[in-house]
Scaffold this motif. Structure first.
Motif, PDB file in Angstrom:
ATOM      1  N   LEU A 100       0.829  -1.202   0.000  1.00  0.00           N
ATOM      2  CA  LEU A 100       0.000   0.000   0.000  1.00  0.00           C
ATOM      3  C   LEU A 100       0.864   1.253   0.000  1.00  0.00           C
ATOM      4  N   LEU A 101       1.918   1.255   0.801  1.00  0.00           N
ATOM      5  CA  LEU A 101       2.820   2.399   0.845  1.00  0.00           C
ATOM      6  C   LEU A 101       3.517   2.583  -0.507  1.00  0.00           C
ATOM      7  N   ALA A 102       3.892   1.468  -1.126  1.00  0.00           N
ATOM      8  CA  ALA A 102       4.537   1.537  -2.436  1.00  0.00           C
ATOM      9  C   ALA A 102       3.574   2.107  -3.485  1.00  0.00           C
ATOM     10  N   GLN A 103       2.309   1.700  -3.435  1.00  0.00           N
ATOM     11  CA  GLN A 103       1.322   2.261  -4.355  1.00  0.00           C
ATOM     12  C   GLN A 103       1.235   3.772  -4.191  1.00  0.00           C
ATOM     13  N   ALA A 104       1.175   4.228  -2.945  1.00  0.00           N
ATOM     14  CA  ALA A 104       1.025   5.652  -2.669  1.00  0.00           C
ATOM     15  C   ALA A 104       2.254   6.456  -3.070  1.00  0.00           C
ATOM     16  N   GLU A 105       3.440   5.908  -2.847  1.00  0.00           N
ATOM     17  CA  GLU A 105       4.668   6.670  -3.069  1.00  0.00           C
ATOM     18  C   GLU A 105       5.206   6.570  -4.497  1.00  0.00           C
ATOM     19  N   THR A 106       4.889   5.488  -5.198  1.00  0.00           N
ATOM     20  CA  THR A 106       5.458   5.302  -6.539  1.00  0.00           C
ATOM     21  C   THR A 106       4.462   5.560  -7.664  1.00  0.00           C
ATOM     22  N   GLY A 107       3.169   5.536  -7.344  1.00  0.00           N
ATOM     23  CA  GLY A 107       2.174   5.704  -8.396  1.00  0.00           C
ATOM     24  C   GLY A 107       1.925   4.444  -9.196  1.00  0.00           C
ATOM     25  N   LEU A 108       2.558   3.345  -8.800  1.00  0.00           N
ATOM     26  CA  LEU A 108       2.377   2.076  -9.511  1.00  0.00           C
ATOM     27  C   LEU A 108       1.127   1.364  -8.976  1.00  0.00           C
ATOM     28  N   ILE A 109       0.007   2.023  -9.117  1.00  0.00           N
ATOM     29  CA  ILE A 109      -1.236   1.525  -8.529  1.00  0.00           C
ATOM     30  C   ILE A 109      -1.663   0.202  -9.154  1.00  0.00           C
ATOM     31  N   GLU A 110      -1.829   0.187 -10.463  1.00  0.00           N
ATOM     32  CA  GLU A 110      -2.331  -1.017 -11.136  1.00  0.00           C
ATOM     33  C   GLU A 110      -1.353  -2.179 -11.069  1.00  0.00           C
ATOM     34  N   PRO A 111      -0.059  -1.971 -11.366  1.00  0.00           N
ATOM     35  CA  PRO A 111       0.871  -3.117 -11.285  1.00  0.00           C
ATOM     36  C   PRO A 111       0.910  -3.761  -9.898  1.00  0.00           C
ATOM     37  N   LEU A 112       0.781  -2.941  -8.850  1.00  0.00           N
ATOM     38  CA  LEU A 112       0.867  -3.485  -7.499  1.00  0.00           C
ATOM     39  C   LEU A 112      -0.470  -3.992  -6.969  1.00  0.00           C
ATOM     40  N   GLN A 113      -1.569  -3.666  -7.674  1.00  0.00           N
ATOM     41  CA  GLN A 113      -2.868  -4.129  -7.203  1.00  0.00           C
ATOM     42  C   GLN A 113      -2.976  -5.645  -7.281  1.00  0.00           C
ATOM     43  N   ASP A 114      -2.412  -6.233  -8.324  1.00  0.00           N
ATOM     44  CA  ASP A 114      -2.396  -7.699  -8.439  1.00  0.00           C
ATOM     45  C   ASP A 114      -1.678  -8.320  -7.242  1.00  0.00           C
ATOM     46  N   ALA A 115      -0.554  -7.705  -6.859  1.00  0.00           N
ATOM     47  CA  ALA A 115       0.221  -8.207  -5.727  1.00  0.00           C
ATOM     48  C   ALA A 115      -0.567  -8.070  -4.434  1.00  0.00           C
ATOM     49  N   LEU A 116      -1.249  -6.945  -4.264  1.00  0.00           N
ATOM     50  CA  LEU A 116      -2.041  -6.710  -3.052  1.00  0.00           C
ATOM     51  C   LEU A 116      -3.207  -7.690  -2.961  1.00  0.00           C
ATOM     52  N   THR A 117      -3.857  -7.933  -4.083  1.00  0.00           N
ATOM     53  CA  THR A 117      -4.969  -8.880  -4.108  1.00  0.00           C
ATOM     54  C   THR A 117      -4.511 -10.276  -3.717  1.00  0.00           C
ATOM     55  N   LEU A 118      -3.345 -10.679  -4.219  1.00  0.00           N
ATOM     56  CA  LEU A 118      -2.813 -11.999  -3.879  1.00  0.00           C
ATOM     57  C   LEU A 118      -2.446 -12.073  -2.402  1.00  0.00           C
ATOM     58  N   ALA A 119      -1.839 -11.013  -1.869  1.00  0.00           N
ATOM     59  CA  ALA A 119      -1.468 -11.008  -0.448  1.00  0.00           C
ATOM     60  C   ALA A 119      -2.705 -11.175   0.427  1.00  0.00           C
ATOM     61  N   ARG A 120      -3.782 -10.489   0.081  1.00  0.00           N
ATOM     62  CA  ARG A 120      -5.009 -10.602   0.860  1.00  0.00           C
ATOM     63  C   ARG A 120      -5.639 -11.985   0.711  1.00  0.00           C
ATOM     64  N   ALA A 121      -5.462 -12.583  -0.446  1.00  0.00           N
ATOM     65  CA  ALA A 121      -5.984 -13.938  -0.659  1.00  0.00           C
ATOM     66  C   ALA A 121      -5.241 -14.952   0.198  1.00  0.00           C
ATOM     67  N   LEU A 122      -3.968 -14.683   0.502  1.00  0.00           N
ATOM     68  CA  LEU A 122      -3.196 -15.584   1.363  1.00  0.00           C
ATOM     69  C   LEU A 122      -3.814 -15.682   2.747  1.00  0.00           C
ATOM     70  N   ILE A 123      -4.225 -14.543   3.296  1.00  0.00           N
ATOM     71  CA  ILE A 123      -4.859 -14.537   4.612  1.00  0.00           C
ATOM     72  C   ILE A 123      -6.172 -15.307   4.576  1.00  0.00           C
ATOM     73  N   ALA A 124      -6.974 -15.048   3.549  1.00  0.00           N
ATOM     74  CA  ALA A 124      -8.257 -15.747   3.423  1.00  0.00           C
ATOM     75  C   ALA A 124      -8.055 -17.249   3.303  1.00  0.00           C
ATOM     76  N   ALA A 125      -7.041 -17.657   2.537  1.00  0.00           N
ATOM     77  CA  ALA A 125      -6.779 -19.083   2.345  1.00  0.00           C
ATOM     78  C   ALA A 125      -6.403 -19.760   3.658  1.00  0.00           C
ATOM     79  N   ASP A 126      -5.691 -19.034   4.522  1.00  0.00           N
ATOM     80  CA  ASP A 126      -5.305 -19.599   5.806  1.00  0.00           C
ATOM     81  C   ASP A 126      -6.484 -19.624   6.777  1.00  0.00           C
TER      82      ASP A 126
END
Length: 227
Positions: A100-126
């Motif tokens: 989230l901090l990287a999205q805010a500071e770099t402007g790489l919103i879309e490229p990092l959204q895939d990564a963020l979605t996967l990270a959140r899916a890890l918690i749900a999977a557990d």
């Protein structure tokens, strides 16, 4: 609070082996969120029922009040906050914060959204103890990620490199995210192992590996742009 479909997905819980969603008094759902719950056959329960009358402990026994040094593993079961799976969830929380901090500071919103979605899916999977679904990162499947991360010279025109302060904030922030992913992987390996040391959740380990590779590729892309 008005829950969106994404917020609903992030707050699904496991009760007696079934997926449920607790809706607090005064809270509501968007039409998309309600449709999602109906489509997935996830029961909506009153928010006050989220607090059990007694908390069960792994190995037997129960508490009427939740001790401060314990937390939910899944459902009503409590474990110490030093439990390996809780430590893993904490590492993924840190990874999410870095993304989230990287999205805010770099402007790489879309490229990092895939990564963020996967990270959140890890918690749900557990928490829900469900299999990680196959996913694409930046439009790339596992084979493509592997090829590109192994042979960056062929795809991006630059070799493997060690980050340097001169690389700029985008590369350095992405590297922080990559390191957080690697840290989460170490906790995952410890959390998901049986008594003989065999991995019990290869789907989780595989997903984090792919995430780490994807973040490395984003670093390489940004490095290539500066040349």
């Amino acid at each position: 609070m008005l829950y969106t479909a994404q917020q609903v997905r992030d707050n699904i819980r496991n009760k007696d082996g079934k997926r449920v969603f607790y809706l607090g008094k005064g809270d509501s759902l968007t039409s998309e969120a309600r449709d999602y719950l109906q489509r997935e056959r996830i029961e909506i329960l009153p928010g006050e029922k989220a607090r059990p009358e007694e908390y069960r402990v792994l190995g037997g026994g129960y508490f009427h009040e939740k001790p401060e040094d314990m937390t939910h593993l899944n459902g009503d079961f409590l474990v110490k906050k030093t439990h390996p799976r809780i430590l893993f969830r904490g590492a993924v929380d840190t990874l999410e914060a870095e993304l989230l901090l990287a999205q805010a500071e770099t402007g790489l919103i879309e490229p990092l959204q895939d990564a963020l979605t996967l990270a959140r899916a890890l918690i749900a999977a557990d928490v829900l103890e469900k299999e990680m679904a196959e996913t694409r990162l930046g439009g790339m499947d596992a084979a493509e990620l592997r090829k590109r991360s192994h042979f960056p010279q062929e795809y991006y025109g630059i070799p493997h490199f060690m980050p340097d302060a001169s690389d700029g904030i985008k590369v350095l922030r992405l590297n922080r995210c990559r390191c957080a992913a690697r840290q989460a992987e170490l906790y995952a390996v410890a959390a998901f192992a049986d008594r003989e040391g065999n991995c019990t959740r290869p789907d989780v380990i595989r997903a984090i590996n792919r995430l780490s590779s994807y973040l490395y590729l984003l670093m390489i892309e940004e490095k290539a742009k500066s040349r």
